[in-house]
Motif scaffolding. Structure first.
Motif, PDB file in Angstrom:
ATOM      1  N   GLN A  97       0.872  -1.239   0.054  1.00  5.49           N
ATOM      2  CA  GLN A  97      -0.055   0.099  -0.192  1.00  5.49           C
ATOM      3  C   GLN A  97       0.806   1.240   0.046  1.00  5.49           C
ATOM      4  N   TYR A  98       0.637   2.050  -0.985  1.00  7.73           N
ATOM      5  CA  TYR A  98       1.587   3.234  -1.199  1.00  7.73           C
ATOM      6  C   TYR A  98       0.560   4.548  -0.888  1.00  7.73           C
ATOM      7  N   TYR A  99      -0.630   4.763  -1.262  1.00  9.68           N
ATOM      8  CA  TYR A  99      -1.562   5.732  -1.208  1.00  9.68           C
ATOM      9  C   TYR A  99      -2.538   5.663  -0.274  1.00  9.68           C
ATOM     10  N   GLY A 100      -3.082   6.600   0.438  1.00 11.97           N
ATOM     11  CA  GLY A 100      -4.131   6.500   1.351  1.00 11.97           C
ATOM     12  C   GLY A 100      -3.857   5.582   2.436  1.00 11.97           C
ATOM     13  N   ASN A 101      -2.491   5.297   3.001  1.00 12.24           N
ATOM     14  CA  ASN A 101      -2.095   4.761   4.008  1.00 12.24           C
ATOM     15  C   ASN A 101      -0.793   5.435   4.790  1.00 12.24           C
ATOM     16  N   PRO A 102      -1.044   5.780   6.003  1.00 13.52           N
ATOM     17  CA  PRO A 102       0.065   6.341   6.492  1.00 13.52           C
ATOM     18  C   PRO A 102       1.347   5.861   6.763  1.00 13.52           C
ATOM     19  N   TYR A 103       1.286   4.456   6.879  1.00  9.11           N
ATOM     20  CA  TYR A 103       2.165   3.377   7.173  1.00  9.11           C
ATOM     21  C   TYR A 103       3.123   3.073   6.186  1.00  9.11           C
ATOM     22  N   TYR A 104       4.490   3.019   6.281  1.00  8.85           N
ATOM     23  CA  TYR A 104       5.172   2.172   5.294  1.00  8.85           C
ATOM     24  C   TYR A 104       5.309   0.710   5.693  1.00  8.85           C
ATOM     25  N   THR A 105       5.158  -0.184   4.765  1.00  6.73           N
ATOM     26  CA  THR A 105       5.526  -1.448   5.103  1.00  6.73           C
ATOM     27  C   THR A 105       7.133  -2.103   4.706  1.00  6.73           C
ATOM     28  N   GLU A 106       7.559  -2.910   5.794  1.00  5.70           N
ATOM     29  CA  GLU A 106       8.701  -3.623   5.155  1.00  5.70           C
ATOM     30  C   GLU A 106       8.553  -4.374   3.995  1.00  5.70           C
ATOM     31  N   SER A 107       9.437  -5.143   3.355  1.00  4.96           N
ATOM     32  CA  SER A 107       9.217  -5.728   2.235  1.00  4.96           C
ATOM     33  C   SER A 107       8.080  -7.020   2.420  1.00  4.96           C
ATOM     34  N   MET A 108       7.272  -6.935   1.441  1.00  2.00           N
ATOM     35  CA  MET A 108       6.183  -8.136   1.626  1.00  2.00           C
ATOM     36  C   MET A 108       6.298  -9.205   0.839  1.00  2.00           C
ATOM     37  N   GLY A 109       6.721  -8.828  -0.344  1.00  2.14           N
ATOM     38  CA  GLY A 109       7.139 -10.092  -1.499  1.00  2.14           C
ATOM     39  C   GLY A 109       6.023 -11.028  -1.679  1.00  2.14           C
ATOM     40  N   ASN A 110       6.616 -12.420  -1.993  1.00  2.00           N
ATOM     41  CA  ASN A 110       5.636 -13.175  -2.266  1.00  2.00           C
ATOM     42  C   ASN A 110       5.189 -13.769  -1.055  1.00  2.00           C
ATOM     43  N   THR A 111       4.032 -14.221  -0.889  1.00  2.00           N
ATOM     44  CA  THR A 111       3.484 -14.933   0.324  1.00  2.00           C
ATOM     45  C   THR A 111       4.067 -16.370   0.648  1.00  2.00           C
ATOM     46  N   ASP A 112       4.275 -16.981  -0.476  1.00  2.00           N
ATOM     47  CA  ASP A 112       4.691 -18.592  -0.570  1.00  2.00           C
ATOM     48  C   ASP A 112       3.588 -19.301   0.307  1.00  2.00           C
ATOM     49  N   ILE A 113       2.410 -18.994  -0.093  1.00  2.00           N
ATOM     50  CA  ILE A 113       1.313 -19.729   0.554  1.00  2.00           C
ATOM     51  C   ILE A 113       1.312 -21.251   0.153  1.00  2.00           C
ATOM     52  N   ILE A 114       0.973 -22.115   1.141  1.00  2.00           N
ATOM     53  CA  ILE A 114       0.791 -23.395   0.945  1.00  2.00           C
ATOM     54  C   ILE A 114      -0.764 -23.709   1.087  1.00  2.00           C
ATOM     55  N   GLU A 115      -1.219 -24.294  -0.203  1.00  2.00           N
ATOM     56  CA  GLU A 115      -2.356 -24.692  -0.298  1.00  2.00           C
ATOM     57  C   GLU A 115      -3.251 -25.666   0.801  1.00  2.00           C
TER      58      GLU A 115
END
Length: 224
Positions: A97-115
């Protein structure tokens, strides 16, 4: 004729099986907590967006492409949960999220979700500290002189720049930075199009947890 009809039915049935196999779905959950990593408290009402992502030009007209799967907001404890149908062979990621959000996030990247699993993905974020720059500017004869800021520990973390157009001025400029970090301020302008025509003055700042940090600089553009 009967044999031809049987053959056609076999082909249709085979194609249907191939389609169903490629679209195999499994109910999957991704959940976690969003917290301010610098101030150590949960962040409520933070928007989480889960995307299905493609890198293949054959899948979308313009690569890379993405599709929003779902979006939720964190509760008062910073928790979130998304339940969705995982499609075998697909790749998933969080949208930063870059706009409309006052917080900066650390690198989020791929979630590597296990189905088919409950995937825990916690997110670190931080509220930016504002640098209040009290500026005494001279000989800004090649406007605009631009002020930029980035975190020395992470060269990809840049903030919106500030432009100064007046040649002689006492002014105040505000620029974002990360708390508890070593930050580099870059005062720069250009007199042409080559590297030799690029002029800059670097200032390093160590920030703390204050919401606003006041700094004073005398900037004479003729000296750099």
């Amino acid at each position: 004729m009967k044999n031809v009809l049987i053959l056609l039915l076999f082909i249709v049935f085979s194609c249907s099986n191939d389609f169903n196999a490629s679209s195999e779905k499994t109910e999957t959950i991704v959940k976690g907590n969003v917290s301010d990593i610098e101030r150590n408290f949960p962040i409520k009402n933070f928007k989480i967006v889960l995307l299905r992502v493609w890198d293949d030009w054959s899948v979308v007209q313009y690569a890379p492409g993405s599709e929003v799967i779902d979006s939720v907001r964190t509760d008062s404890y910073g928790n979130y949960s998304i339940k969705f149908d995982f499609i075998k062979g697909e790749r998933y990621a969080f949208e930063k999220q870059y706009y409309g959000n006052p917080y900066y996030t650390e690198s989020m990247g791929n979630t590597d979700i296990i189905e088919g699993d409950i995937n825990i993905r916690n997110i670190n974020a931080w509220y930016p500290t504002v640098l209040k720059l009290n500026l005494n500017i001279h000989n800004n004869n090649y406007p605009a002189m631009r002020i930029s800021s980035h975190i020395l520990e992470n060269n990809n973390s840049y903030f919106p720049t500030v432009d100064i157009f007046e040649s002689e001025i006492d002014t105040i400029a505000y620029i974002g930075s990360k708390p508890n970090s070593n930050v580099q301020l870059n005062f720069h302008y250009s007199t042409g199009y080559s590297n030799e025509d690029y002029h800059y003055l670097l200032k390093e700042v160590t920030t703390d947890l204050q919401d606003t940090i006041s700094l004073s600089y005398k900037i004479d553009c003729s000296t750099f």
